[in-house]
Design a protein around this motif. Sequence first.
Motif, PDB file in Angstrom:
ATOM      1  N   TRP A 111       0.823  -1.215   0.000  1.00 35.98           N
ATOM      2  CA  TRP A 111       0.000   0.000   0.000  1.00 35.98           C
ATOM      3  C   TRP A 111       0.857   1.265   0.000  1.00 35.98           C
ATOM      4  O   TRP A 111       0.377   2.338  -0.364  1.00 35.98           O
ATOM      5  CB  TRP A 111      -0.987  -0.007   1.164  1.00 35.98           C
ATOM      6  CG  TRP A 111      -0.396   0.249   2.528  1.00 35.98           C
ATOM      7  CD1 TRP A 111       0.056  -0.680   3.412  1.00 35.98           C
ATOM      8  CD2 TRP A 111      -0.199   1.524   3.145  1.00 35.98           C
ATOM      9  NE1 TRP A 111       0.522  -0.081   4.545  1.00 35.98           N
ATOM     10  CE2 TRP A 111       0.380   1.275   4.416  1.00 35.98           C
ATOM     11  CE3 TRP A 111      -0.454   2.843   2.761  1.00 35.98           C
ATOM     12  CZ2 TRP A 111       0.703   2.297   5.309  1.00 35.98           C
ATOM     13  CZ3 TRP A 111      -0.125   3.867   3.645  1.00 35.98           C
ATOM     14  CH2 TRP A 111       0.451   3.590   4.904  1.00 35.98           C
ATOM     15  N   ARG A 128       1.141   6.677   8.060  1.00 33.72           N
ATOM     16  CA  ARG A 128       0.129   5.745   8.528  1.00 33.72           C
ATOM     17  C   ARG A 128      -0.964   5.518   7.489  1.00 33.72           C
ATOM     18  O   ARG A 128      -1.371   6.450   6.784  1.00 33.72           O
ATOM     19  CB  ARG A 128      -0.515   6.288   9.802  1.00 33.72           C
ATOM     20  CG  ARG A 128       0.483   6.564  10.907  1.00 33.72           C
ATOM     21  CD  ARG A 128      -0.199   7.020  12.176  1.00 33.72           C
ATOM     22  NE  ARG A 128      -0.979   8.233  11.992  1.00 33.72           N
ATOM     23  CZ  ARG A 128      -1.378   9.008  12.984  1.00 33.72           C
ATOM     24  NH1 ARG A 128      -1.092   8.661  14.246  1.00 33.72           N
ATOM     25  NH2 ARG A 128      -2.082  10.094  12.752  1.00 33.72           N
ATOM     26  N   PHE A 129      -1.474   4.310   7.467  1.00 37.97           N
ATOM     27  CA  PHE A 129      -2.643   4.020   6.642  1.00 37.97           C
ATOM     28  C   PHE A 129      -3.859   4.714   7.254  1.00 37.97           C
ATOM     29  O   PHE A 129      -4.609   5.402   6.575  1.00 37.97           O
ATOM     30  CB  PHE A 129      -2.869   2.517   6.565  1.00 37.97           C
ATOM     31  CG  PHE A 129      -3.954   2.147   5.595  1.00 37.97           C
ATOM     32  CD1 PHE A 129      -3.646   1.846   4.277  1.00 37.97           C
ATOM     33  CD2 PHE A 129      -5.283   2.113   5.992  1.00 37.97           C
ATOM     34  CE1 PHE A 129      -4.648   1.521   3.373  1.00 37.97           C
ATOM     35  CE2 PHE A 129      -6.289   1.800   5.089  1.00 37.97           C
ATOM     36  CZ  PHE A 129      -5.970   1.498   3.779  1.00 37.97           C
ATOM     37  N   ALA A 130      -4.039   4.520   8.556  1.00 42.24           N
ATOM     38  CA  ALA A 130      -5.141   5.172   9.275  1.00 42.24           C
ATOM     39  C   ALA A 130      -4.643   5.636  10.635  1.00 42.24           C
ATOM     40  O   ALA A 130      -3.643   5.129  11.145  1.00 42.24           O
ATOM     41  CB  ALA A 130      -6.318   4.210   9.433  1.00 42.24           C
ATOM     42  N   PRO A 147      -4.388  -0.265  12.670  1.00 41.29           N
ATOM     43  CA  PRO A 147      -4.896   0.619  11.609  1.00 41.29           C
ATOM     44  C   PRO A 147      -3.796   1.430  10.931  1.00 41.29           C
ATOM     45  O   PRO A 147      -3.928   1.808   9.766  1.00 41.29           O
ATOM     46  CB  PRO A 147      -5.871   1.550  12.344  1.00 41.29           C
ATOM     47  CG  PRO A 147      -6.187   0.868  13.635  1.00 41.29           C
ATOM     48  CD  PRO A 147      -4.967   0.066  13.983  1.00 41.29           C
ATOM     49  N   ALA A 148      -2.710   1.691  11.648  1.00 42.78           N
ATOM     50  CA  ALA A 148      -1.627   2.472  11.052  1.00 42.78           C
ATOM     51  C   ALA A 148      -0.933   1.694   9.936  1.00 42.78           C
ATOM     52  O   ALA A 148      -0.373   2.286   9.019  1.00 42.78           O
ATOM     53  CB  ALA A 148      -0.610   2.866  12.123  1.00 42.78           C
ATOM     54  N   LEU A 201      -8.988   7.584   7.860  1.00 46.54           N
ATOM     55  CA  LEU A 201      -8.123   7.081   6.789  1.00 46.54           C
ATOM     56  C   LEU A 201      -7.163   8.173   6.325  1.00 46.54           C
ATOM     57  O   LEU A 201      -7.582   9.281   5.990  1.00 46.54           O
ATOM     58  CB  LEU A 201      -8.983   6.588   5.615  1.00 46.54           C
ATOM     59  CG  LEU A 201      -9.837   5.348   5.931  1.00 46.54           C
ATOM     60  CD1 LEU A 201     -10.792   5.054   4.780  1.00 46.54           C
ATOM     61  CD2 LEU A 201      -8.945   4.135   6.189  1.00 46.54           C
TER      62      LEU A 201
END
Lengths: 426, 426
Positions: free
Chosen positions: A20, B174-176, A62-63, B167
């Motif tokens: 990602w 970070r992704f989230a 979540p990170a 998000l």
Amino acid sequence: MRQLHFNAFLWGCGHHGAAWRHPDSPAERLGDIGYYEELARTAERGLLDAVFFADGHAVRDPAAGAWWFLEPLTALSAMARATERVGLVTTVSTTFSQPFPAARMLASLDHISGGRIGWNVVTSMFDAEARNYGLESMPAHEDRYARAGEFVDVALALWDSWGEQALEFDRNGRFADPDQVRSIDHRGAHFRVDGPLTVPRSPQGRPVLFQAGASGPGRDLAARCAEGIYSVAYDKDSAIGYRRDVRRRVRDAGRDPDAVTVMPGLVTYVGSTVEEARAKKAELDALLPTAQSLDQLSLFVQQDAHAWDLDAPVPPLPPLSEFTGPQGRYQTILTIVEKDRPTVRELLGTLAAGGGHATMIGTPESIADEIEDWFRSGAADGFNLMPPRYPDHLEDFVDEVIPVLARRGLFRTEYTAATLRGHLAG
Amino acid sequence: MRQLHFNAFLWGCGHHGAAWRHPDSPAERLGDIGYYEELARTAERGLLDAVFFADGHAVRDPAAGAWWFLEPLTALSAMARATERVGLVTTVSTTFSQPFPAARMLASLDHISGGRIGWNVVTSMFDAEARNYGLESMPAHEDRYARAGEFVDVALALWDSWGEQALEFDRNGRFADPDQVRSIDHRGAHFRVDGPLTVPRSPQGRPVLFQAGASGPGRDLAARCAEGIYSVAYDKDSAIGYRRDVRRRVRDAGRDPDAVTVMPGLVTYVGSTVEEARAKKAELDALLPTAQSLDQLSLFVQQDAHAWDLDAPVPPLPPLSEFTGPQGRYQTILTIVEKDRPTVRELLGTLAAGGGHATMIGTPESIADEIEDWFRSGAADGFNLMPPRYPDHLEDFVDEVIPVLARRGLFRTEYTAATLRGHLAG
């Protein structure tokens, strides 16, 4: 001639932990069903047997990414309508679901897809998941498998509760023949289900069962009911050993081993040269947050890996017999180090993409050679493809490797069946 | 100006019990998702707020029809992809499901549909359904509603467990944001759910809640959380009484009554003349298996209706005060007989199409008049359309009645919102 089988194992932005983070990654599209529809169309362009969703019931860090963004059954319905032939396999947990609604949704999807649904039977693993379903922790392994066995029996009975000729549509008579719509009256240790199913018999009759259990009870459940098996093997020898073992169990269960397709996971980096393929891996490996990966590696090898030079070869590791930590992952690391002589960074990348799954890096011809070797050696009937980075690395496989295998007569050049079961039999 | 709202209540071949017997009926297509996609597109052509699936978990008499052929959540996903604007409401039972998977699938569908999902909260009714879920019989009414209330609370908390800005997709970070992905740690009488949900916040945040409870606890649950209410009223006065009662309860619950859309069920037969409309009803009524319908009517009126002349007016019936059987259905029959003076066959047909729901038979103008009268009298904010025969009678309404209402300024001439909640607010 016997043919290869391929599933595309869908997994966020790809199976590499840093996928990602790639500039071209579809991170922003993980909640967009169009993304999954495109992947399914790519799999169909490659004539793959199926796409496959794993599943989980708890948020991880979540990170570090979003796992299980869309729920698989709802996603597969849309994907069924975006494709015509490719199979659609979803995971449903027998620990967290009930057999009636699970059998119902799978049968409904089998209608919606025209007979292309498969069910990967899992018993789930994590306490964090159990705590979303009213439990304090996961039931014991053997209890989970006992429940899974009964769950599958109930689902099979429900799918058979409508006879093939039940529907009559006789406008001056009956809609369906009540004698062909039968209760199942199941009473077991885990479930009480009267039936019949609300969904009339689906195109495949029974959706195709898959299983991925590595433990003894898992293998026995697979031997009893699975038509496809997802397995884990980094090297060909252990794949041969696994496949031989499950085929023996299938035979012991009174079934034909050739009716069970064993598909180890397979991570591929495809390039027009080996260097280009290696560069694709290096590009992703470079995106890994190193500190975190080294934390994990230190745990796996039970020593401080932070001191190691990232771009030097992995230092010598003690043999398995002298190792006191968890053995499975350590064995995989020893195998990777012995086989590939990676740098520390390369090892982190290999572990970050599929972990202990087979990894092939090379040209379309060299990867086709390796696949053919595994296939002819009895290590695999096909593979569960785990592209490190979606959609590019699936496209690489579909557009570069599949044609080579097809030219060699090892893979179909067109779909000859309309159902997933038909693809697996072809 | 306040606007009308319409849902199309999807139901097999139509809401008339003999619909599937019609020569043009889609009986053979009930397992074909394309059929439901076409109905959703027709609803969208009519600019309706939503299509709506009821649900059940047990087979009824297979000779008399197939209820619940496809499972609604899987069907709605495909229908979401076949449409762009129309809302998609599905029933999920709080008695048979668990809040985590239910909230998860609804949130997933809200992503797939781009924010068009509604959830009709029901507690289910039949012992035959309970016996497919491990129970001997249905839990008591008040236990079901206690569970339903807690179920809804958990679902709402799970939908809020991902913050709106959670998000980040920061490829170097970070992704989230973990601080915006929060556990709910619910501990209640019926459920223990830690959360957070696996599905990041969906386009609507929370799918739109619908409720259809007629009982006190049902109305109170609706008052507390529903944004749409499906109600049952054969005549305008009882519709006014119901709507007044629920609006009072909504106010008592501290909410704005104007934020709740009350939609009685509505059966319509539309013709270019009243005679043509009546003929459409008569055509279906004539297809009813009379012996069976008379059995049922005899039960409802507690006397032998088989002796009655099918084509003569219904004979005088004793007043409600002298009636000793179940009162609800008998009251409806008295109302129908008093209001419409039907023949016995016509009464059977009216009961066979929506039972006690409002029934309007006439031209587009006359039906628009009746709808406008109900709307202006405070009997309804809109209607849950129950076409006796799909797809024709939905097309009649969409193509003939909707334009009349639009010309009168009572209904939209284009969609002005992208979400179901937006449609209801418009």
